[in-house]
Design a protein around this motif. Structure first.
Motif, PDB file in Angstrom:
ATOM      1  N   SER A 278       4.805  -2.350  -6.048  1.00 54.48           N
ATOM      2  CA  SER A 278       3.535  -2.581  -5.374  1.00 54.48           C
ATOM      3  C   SER A 278       2.842  -3.820  -5.939  1.00 54.48           C
ATOM      4  O   SER A 278       2.302  -4.635  -5.192  1.00 54.48           O
ATOM      5  CB  SER A 278       2.641  -1.359  -5.528  1.00 54.48           C
ATOM      6  OG  SER A 278       1.379  -1.600  -4.992  1.00 54.48           O
ATOM      7  N   THR A 279       2.867  -3.974  -7.245  1.00 53.88           N
ATOM      8  CA  THR A 279       2.258  -5.143  -7.881  1.00 53.88           C
ATOM      9  C   THR A 279       2.954  -6.423  -7.435  1.00 53.88           C
ATOM     10  O   THR A 279       2.302  -7.450  -7.198  1.00 53.88           O
ATOM     11  CB  THR A 279       2.335  -4.999  -9.412  1.00 53.88           C
ATOM     12  OG1 THR A 279       1.722  -3.783  -9.787  1.00 53.88           O
ATOM     13  CG2 THR A 279       1.664  -6.157 -10.104  1.00 53.88           C
TER      14      THR A 279
ATOM     15  N   GLY B  81       7.346   6.768 -10.690  1.00 56.47           N
ATOM     16  CA  GLY B  81       6.026   6.304 -10.258  1.00 56.47           C
ATOM     17  C   GLY B  81       5.704   4.933 -10.801  1.00 56.47           C
ATOM     18  O   GLY B  81       5.135   4.099 -10.093  1.00 56.47           O
ATOM     19  N   CYS B  82       6.078   4.665 -12.034  1.00 54.77           N
ATOM     20  CA  CYS B  82       5.819   3.346 -12.626  1.00 54.77           C
ATOM     21  C   CYS B  82       6.663   2.263 -11.955  1.00 54.77           C
ATOM     22  O   CYS B  82       6.198   1.132 -11.778  1.00 54.77           O
ATOM     23  CB  CYS B  82       6.072   3.379 -14.128  1.00 54.77           C
ATOM     24  SG  CYS B  82       4.814   4.294 -15.019  1.00 54.77           S
TER      25      CYS B  82
ATOM     26  N   PHE C  22       3.084   5.674  -5.928  1.00 51.51           N
ATOM     27  CA  PHE C  22       2.752   5.776  -7.350  1.00 51.51           C
ATOM     28  C   PHE C  22       1.695   6.842  -7.592  1.00 51.51           C
ATOM     29  O   PHE C  22       1.827   7.661  -8.498  1.00 51.51           O
ATOM     30  CB  PHE C  22       2.252   4.434  -7.882  1.00 51.51           C
ATOM     31  CG  PHE C  22       1.555   4.548  -9.199  1.00 51.51           C
ATOM     32  CD1 PHE C  22       2.274   4.839 -10.348  1.00 51.51           C
ATOM     33  CD2 PHE C  22       0.185   4.394  -9.303  1.00 51.51           C
ATOM     34  CE1 PHE C  22       1.629   4.960 -11.578  1.00 51.51           C
ATOM     35  CE2 PHE C  22      -0.462   4.519 -10.514  1.00 51.51           C
ATOM     36  CZ  PHE C  22       0.265   4.802 -11.652  1.00 51.51           C
ATOM     37  N   VAL C  23       0.658   6.839  -6.773  1.00 48.38           N
ATOM     38  CA  VAL C  23      -0.424   7.805  -6.957  1.00 48.38           C
ATOM     39  C   VAL C  23       0.088   9.231  -6.787  1.00 48.38           C
ATOM     40  O   VAL C  23      -0.241  10.124  -7.581  1.00 48.38           O
ATOM     41  CB  VAL C  23      -1.588   7.505  -5.985  1.00 48.38           C
ATOM     42  CG1 VAL C  23      -2.609   8.622  -5.966  1.00 48.38           C
ATOM     43  CG2 VAL C  23      -2.248   6.178  -6.337  1.00 48.38           C
TER      44      VAL C  23
ATOM     45  N   SER D 220       7.537   2.359  -8.837  1.00 49.44           N
ATOM     46  CA  SER D 220       6.826   2.163  -7.578  1.00 49.44           C
ATOM     47  C   SER D 220       5.595   1.281  -7.776  1.00 49.44           C
ATOM     48  O   SER D 220       5.285   0.432  -6.945  1.00 49.44           O
ATOM     49  CB  SER D 220       6.434   3.521  -7.004  1.00 49.44           C
ATOM     50  OG  SER D 220       5.689   3.367  -5.832  1.00 49.44           O
ATOM     51  N   LEU D 221       4.887   1.468  -8.889  1.00 50.86           N
ATOM     52  CA  LEU D 221       3.717   0.636  -9.194  1.00 50.86           C
ATOM     53  C   LEU D 221       4.118  -0.820  -9.409  1.00 50.86           C
ATOM     54  O   LEU D 221       3.431  -1.739  -8.954  1.00 50.86           O
ATOM     55  CB  LEU D 221       2.987   1.171 -10.422  1.00 50.86           C
ATOM     56  CG  LEU D 221       1.760   0.389 -10.865  1.00 50.86           C
ATOM     57  CD1 LEU D 221       0.670   0.470  -9.797  1.00 50.86           C
ATOM     58  CD2 LEU D 221       1.252   0.910 -12.182  1.00 50.86           C
TER      59      LEU D 221
ATOM     60  N   ALA E 259       2.570  10.044  -9.774  1.00 45.86           N
ATOM     61  CA  ALA E 259       1.832  10.198 -11.031  1.00 45.86           C
ATOM     62  C   ALA E 259       1.007  11.482 -11.017  1.00 45.86           C
ATOM     63  O   ALA E 259       0.920  12.183 -12.032  1.00 45.86           O
ATOM     64  CB  ALA E 259       0.931   8.992 -11.271  1.00 45.86           C
TER      65      ALA E 259
ATOM     66  N   LEU F 122       2.001   1.734  -3.546  1.00 39.36           N
ATOM     67  CA  LEU F 122       0.867   2.166  -4.346  1.00 39.36           C
ATOM     68  C   LEU F 122       0.559   3.641  -4.094  1.00 39.36           C
ATOM     69  O   LEU F 122       0.283   4.396  -5.031  1.00 39.36           O
ATOM     70  CB  LEU F 122      -0.357   1.304  -4.035  1.00 39.36           C
ATOM     71  CG  LEU F 122      -1.591   1.550  -4.891  1.00 39.36           C
ATOM     72  CD1 LEU F 122      -1.285   1.220  -6.355  1.00 39.36           C
ATOM     73  CD2 LEU F 122      -2.746   0.707  -4.393  1.00 39.36           C
TER      74      LEU F 122
ATOM     75  N   TYR G  53       0.812  -1.213   0.000  1.00 40.48           N
ATOM     76  CA  TYR G  53       0.000   0.000   0.000  1.00 40.48           C
ATOM     77  C   TYR G  53       0.850   1.270   0.000  1.00 40.48           C
ATOM     78  O   TYR G  53       0.461   2.273  -0.594  1.00 40.48           O
ATOM     79  CB  TYR G  53      -0.977  -0.003   1.175  1.00 40.48           C
ATOM     80  CG  TYR G  53      -2.125  -0.948   0.947  1.00 40.48           C
ATOM     81  CD1 TYR G  53      -3.031  -0.724  -0.082  1.00 40.48           C
ATOM     82  CD2 TYR G  53      -2.293  -2.074   1.731  1.00 40.48           C
ATOM     83  CE1 TYR G  53      -4.078  -1.592  -0.318  1.00 40.48           C
ATOM     84  CE2 TYR G  53      -3.341  -2.949   1.511  1.00 40.48           C
ATOM     85  CZ  TYR G  53      -4.232  -2.701   0.493  1.00 40.48           C
ATOM     86  OH  TYR G  53      -5.263  -3.557   0.245  1.00 40.48           O
TER      87      TYR G  53
END
Length: 72
Positions: free
Chosen positions: A46-47, A39-40, A14-15, A42-43, A18, A11, A8
């Motif tokens: 998170s994934t 940010g990507c 990333f938010v 970080s995404l 972005a 994520l 989290y």
């Protein structure tokens, strides 16, 4: 830190990144693109943690099923 918290937090990172890259900096400039790439990344992290959490849960379910089969 637990995997849920890491997922989290990445994520949320990333938010935030972005949002900064899209709404604050002009589109197409180096700084905006650099922040969006961070940010990507970080995404993707998170994934990874979300997948790890789900796979561990799936592993536990399979382990219980195998233990029940062995018990029969």
């Amino acid at each position: 830190m637990s995997d849920n918290l890491k997922a989290y937090l990445f994520l949320l990172g990333f938010v935030i990144l972005a949002g900064i890259a899209i709404f604050i900096f002009p589109q197409g400039y180096f700084l905006s693109n650099s922040i969006l790439v961070l940010g990507c990344i970080s995404l993707l992290i998170s994934t990874y943690y979300f997948a790890k959490i789900k796979l561990l849960g799936f592993y536990e379910v399979l382990k219980e099923v195998i233990d029940k089969i062995k018990g029969i």
